[in-house]
Write a protein that holds these residues in place. Structure first.
Motif, short mmCIF file in Angstrom:
data_model
loop_
_atom_site.label_atom_id
_atom_site.label_comp_id
_atom_site.label_asym_id
_atom_site.label_seq_id
_atom_site.Cartn_x
_atom_site.Cartn_y
_atom_site.Cartn_z
N LEU A 161 26.53 14.38 13.76
CA LEU A 161 25.57 13.71 14.64
C LEU A 161 26.18 13.42 16.02
CD1 LEU A 161 23.85 11.10 12.29
CD2 LEU A 161 22.75 13.05 13.40
N ILE A 162 27.44 13.01 16.03
CA ILE A 162 28.09 12.66 17.29
C ILE A 162 28.29 13.90 18.15
CG2 ILE A 162 30.23 11.75 18.29
CD1 ILE A 162 30.46 9.97 15.79
N ARG A 163 28.63 15.03 17.52
CA ARG A 163 28.92 16.25 18.28
C ARG A 163 27.66 16.98 18.74
NH1 ARG A 163 32.54 16.88 13.94
NH2 ARG A 163 31.14 18.45 13.03
N PHE A 164 26.52 16.65 18.17
CA PHE A 164 25.31 17.40 18.49
C PHE A 164 24.89 17.17 19.94
CE2 PHE A 164 20.68 17.76 18.81
CZ PHE A 164 20.51 19.06 18.38
N LYS A 165 24.54 18.27 20.63
CA LYS A 165 24.08 18.20 22.01
C LYS A 165 22.79 19.00 22.16
CE LYS A 165 28.75 17.84 23.99
NZ LYS A 165 29.73 18.47 24.92
N LEU A 166 21.88 18.45 22.95
CA LEU A 166 20.65 19.18 23.25
C LEU A 166 20.96 20.36 24.14
CD1 LEU A 166 18.18 16.23 23.97
CD2 LEU A 166 18.26 17.65 21.93
N ARG A 167 20.23 21.46 23.93
CA ARG A 167 20.36 22.65 24.76
C ARG A 167 18.99 23.07 25.26
NH1 ARG A 167 25.17 25.45 23.60
NH2 ARG A 167 24.52 26.82 25.32
N TRP A 168 18.97 24.04 26.16
CA TRP A 168 17.71 24.45 26.77
C TRP A 168 16.71 24.97 25.75
CZ3 TRP A 168 16.07 29.41 26.10
CH2 TRP A 168 17.02 30.36 25.72
N ILE A 169 17.21 25.55 24.65
CA ILE A 169 16.32 26.11 23.65
C ILE A 169 15.49 25.03 22.96
CG2 ILE A 169 17.99 25.97 21.76
CD1 ILE A 169 15.55 28.88 22.39
N MET B 39 21.49 21.52 14.04
CA MET B 39 22.69 20.74 13.83
C MET B 39 23.61 21.36 12.78
SD MET B 39 22.82 16.60 13.26
CE MET B 39 21.58 16.69 11.96
N TYR B 40 23.04 22.01 11.77
CA TYR B 40 23.84 22.45 10.63
C TYR B 40 24.14 23.95 10.60
CZ TYR B 40 24.18 18.07 8.07
OH TYR B 40 24.52 16.80 7.68
N PHE B 41 23.34 24.78 11.22
CA PHE B 41 23.49 26.22 11.03
C PHE B 41 23.75 26.89 12.38
CE2 PHE B 41 20.47 24.58 7.85
CZ PHE B 41 21.27 24.73 6.73
N ALA C 249 14.14 28.37 12.23
CA ALA C 249 14.07 28.64 13.67
C ALA C 249 15.14 27.86 14.42
CB ALA C 249 12.68 28.29 14.20
N GLY C 250 15.34 26.61 14.04
CA GLY C 250 16.40 25.83 14.67
C GLY C 250 17.77 26.41 14.39
N GLY C 251 17.99 26.84 13.13
CA GLY C 251 19.27 27.44 12.79
C GLY C 251 19.51 28.75 13.52
N LEU C 252 18.49 29.59 13.60
CA LEU C 252 18.64 30.87 14.31
C LEU C 252 18.90 30.63 15.79
CD1 LEU C 252 18.50 33.98 14.09
CD2 LEU C 252 16.06 33.81 14.60
N SER C 253 18.24 29.62 16.37
CA SER C 253 18.47 29.29 17.78
C SER C 253 19.91 28.87 18.01
CB SER C 253 17.52 28.17 18.22
OG SER C 253 16.17 28.56 18.10
N GLY C 254 20.40 27.97 17.14
CA GLY C 254 21.78 27.54 17.29
C GLY C 254 22.77 28.68 17.13
N THR C 255 22.49 29.59 16.22
CA THR C 255 23.38 30.74 16.01
C THR C 255 23.37 31.67 17.21
OG1 THR C 255 22.95 30.62 13.64
CG2 THR C 255 23.91 32.65 14.47
N MET C 256 22.18 31.90 17.78
CA MET C 256 22.11 32.79 18.94
C MET C 256 22.76 32.16 20.17
SD MET C 256 20.84 35.55 17.89
CE MET C 256 21.64 35.21 16.32
N LEU C 257 22.74 30.83 20.27
CA LEU C 257 23.45 30.18 21.36
C LEU C 257 24.96 30.39 21.24
CD1 LEU C 257 21.53 26.78 21.60
CD2 LEU C 257 21.51 28.62 23.29
N MET C 258 25.45 30.56 20.02
CA MET C 258 26.88 30.77 19.79
C MET C 258 27.28 32.23 19.91
SD MET C 258 28.34 27.82 19.09
CE MET C 258 29.80 28.20 18.11
N ALA C 259 26.31 33.12 19.97
CA ALA C 259 26.61 34.56 19.99
C ALA C 259 26.87 35.02 21.40
CB ALA C 259 25.46 35.35 19.37
#
Length: 476
Positions: free
Chosen positions: A73-81, A127-129, A423-433
């Motif tokens: 929770l502490i590390r989570f940051k909002l992104r444009w997605i 947050m998790y994926f 959808a949230g997990g896929l978004s987070g993964t694509m932000l890391m790619a």
């Protein structure tokens, strides 16, 4: 009794899951078990979102994260997605409420209602994926859920969709829609036969992609014989008798393999344009759907009548929504059409027309964008020839599932929080790619290339970072 016990016992059950297994797996077990097997029941709680099986899952996961996984929770940051869903959840209902003179409280009430259905699952997914392994975990869980539903579907095809009533004491949907093609359409523990069919067809597409890409799938430590399991799943999905779901599954599979064979993203881009073009054409009155009804009538008069009923009601609702096109009519069923006696004469089937009437172009547009953007990010991050590679295939499978759902929203009004978790997990993964440009040229961003990984040489040498994995994802 069993309904209340399972619903209100779900949060303690979620806490127990976090105590006995890793957090990511606990999230997966919590959401998928709830979606597949909890009752379609809802409880009104003053000042809180309606307590349903998915809001219970979201609340349980957030509480468990706060207790056992605070660092996440502490590390989570909002992104444009995240912006489209935030705009849909907060800005859109407030604008609709205030513009209709309903006040701030009513807007907050609508925001509260949408949190459990869509927003919280999305942010839990974000947050998790975040990695390729996480996408494999989600895709495998979705597929395992479809496999688990095979005996349920076979039973209800033969004995009628009564398992929900037998276990929980009530039908979750009218029984009139259960009869199709001279037999029964199974529901399991989902809202309707349409939702079950969509899940099973999406599971068949995911299974086909994982099988084709040779992604190992295991139940515990036992490998699944995909060559036998996936064809069986496809046959069962077909006999779930959801015509729209079958057409969408075949369509997205054809677009996927055409893109891979031709090595171009164009077929999938065309598929993703179906929803925006349909909404624009219908909202502007450019297309009334008559030619599609005539085409379907060549194959099935029953399906043609159903489709015509949807178009006729959509036309009436579009005319009403066009009176307040930007912010919509707000809540309290104000977007519906009533006769002089005060009886409602319109039926809203598609989720897009429901949101268009209630939240206008603003709300409906942000909602659809939150589903479409993760898929478009995937299409941008990876060229078509890589979509069926083993490391990328789980992300491909989940992107195809979201592509199916966003088109299904044109014709059915089914809330699916599980899709927003993915959808949230896929978004987070694509932000890391890595983007294709940076993957091909590490100096494209103007920064010096990173040295290869390994132990630094010399007494004053600074440690170097390991190179990114070959499949194009950063380490989380």
């Amino acid at each position: 009794m069993l309904t209340s016990l399972t619903m209100f016992g779900w949060i303690p059950f979620t806490l127990a899951l976090f105590m006995v297994m890793p957090p990511k797996r606990a999230v997966v077990w919590c959401f998928f078990l709830a979606w597949l097997f909890l009752p379609m029941a809802g409880y009104k709680l003053s000042g809180l979102p309606d307590y349903t099986k998915m809001s219970a899952s979201s609340a349980g996961v957030l509480l468990a994260t706060a207790l056992f996984d605070q660092g996440r929770l502490i590390r989570f940051k909002l992104r444009w997605i995240d912006a489209p869903l935030i705009m849909f959840t907060i800005v859109s209902p407030m604008a609709s409420s205030i513009s209709n003179g309903l006040g701030i409280y009513d807007g907050l009430s609508e925001t509260n209602a949408w949190l459990g259905s869509w927003t919280l699952p999305w942010f839990i997914g974000r947050m998790y994926f975040k990695t390729a392994d996480d996408m494999r975990l989600l895709a495998t869980a979705f597929l395992m859920g479809a496999f688990a539903y095979i005996p349920i579907c076979l039973w209800e095809m033969r004995m009628a969709p009564t398992l929900h009533r037998n276990f929980y004491g009530f039908h979750q949907h009218g029984f009139a829609h259960a009869v199709r093609w001279g037999g029964y359409r199974p529901r399991g523990f989902m809202q309707s036969g349409l939702m079950t069919s969509l899940y099973m067809c999406s599971g068949a597409v995911i299974g086909l992609i994982l099988w084709r890409s040779r992604v190992p799938v295991r139940i515990g430590r036992t490998p699944v014989l995909m060559a036998a399991a996936v064809p069986v799943l496809a046959v069962v999905a077909f006999f779930c008798k959801g015509t729209g779901a079958i057409v969408l599954a075949v369509g997205v599979t054809a677009a996927l393999f055409a893109a891979v064979i031709l090595q171009t993203r164009l077929p999938m881009i065309v598929f993703m344009l179906v929803s925006p073009l349909y909404i624009i054409a219908r909202a502007k009155g450019v297309w009334d759907g008559t030619d599609l009804v005539d085409f379907v009538a060549r194959f099935s008069s029953e399906r043609a009548q159903s489709l015509n009923f949807r178009f006729v009601n959509e036309n009436v609702l579009i005319e009403k929504a066009s009176q307040r096109p930007v912010f919509g009519w707000g809540g309290w069923n104000r977007s519906a059409v009533f006769n002089e006696a005060g009886d409602k004469t319109s039926v809203a089937d598609g989720l897009w027309i429901i949101l268009y009437g209630k939240a206008g172009i603003l709300g409906m547009g942000f909602f659809m964008l939150s589903l479409i953007l993760p898929v478009l990010m995937f299409l941008w991050r990876f060229p078509a020839y890589r979509w069926l590679q083993r490391s990328v295939a789980p992300s491909t499978a989940l992107a195809m599932m979201l592509a199916i759902y966003q088109v299904d929203c044109l014709f059915n009004g089914m809330e699916s929080p599980l899709n927003f978790l993915i959808a949230g997990g896929l978004s987070g993964t694509m932000l890391m790619a890595r983007s294709p440009r940076r993957a091909a040229n590490p100096q494209a961003s103007g920064k010096p290339a990173k040295p290869a990984g390994g132990r630094p040489r010399g007494p004053h040498a600074k440690p170097t970072r390991l190179p990114r994995p070959e499949f194009g994802f950063q380490r989380s």
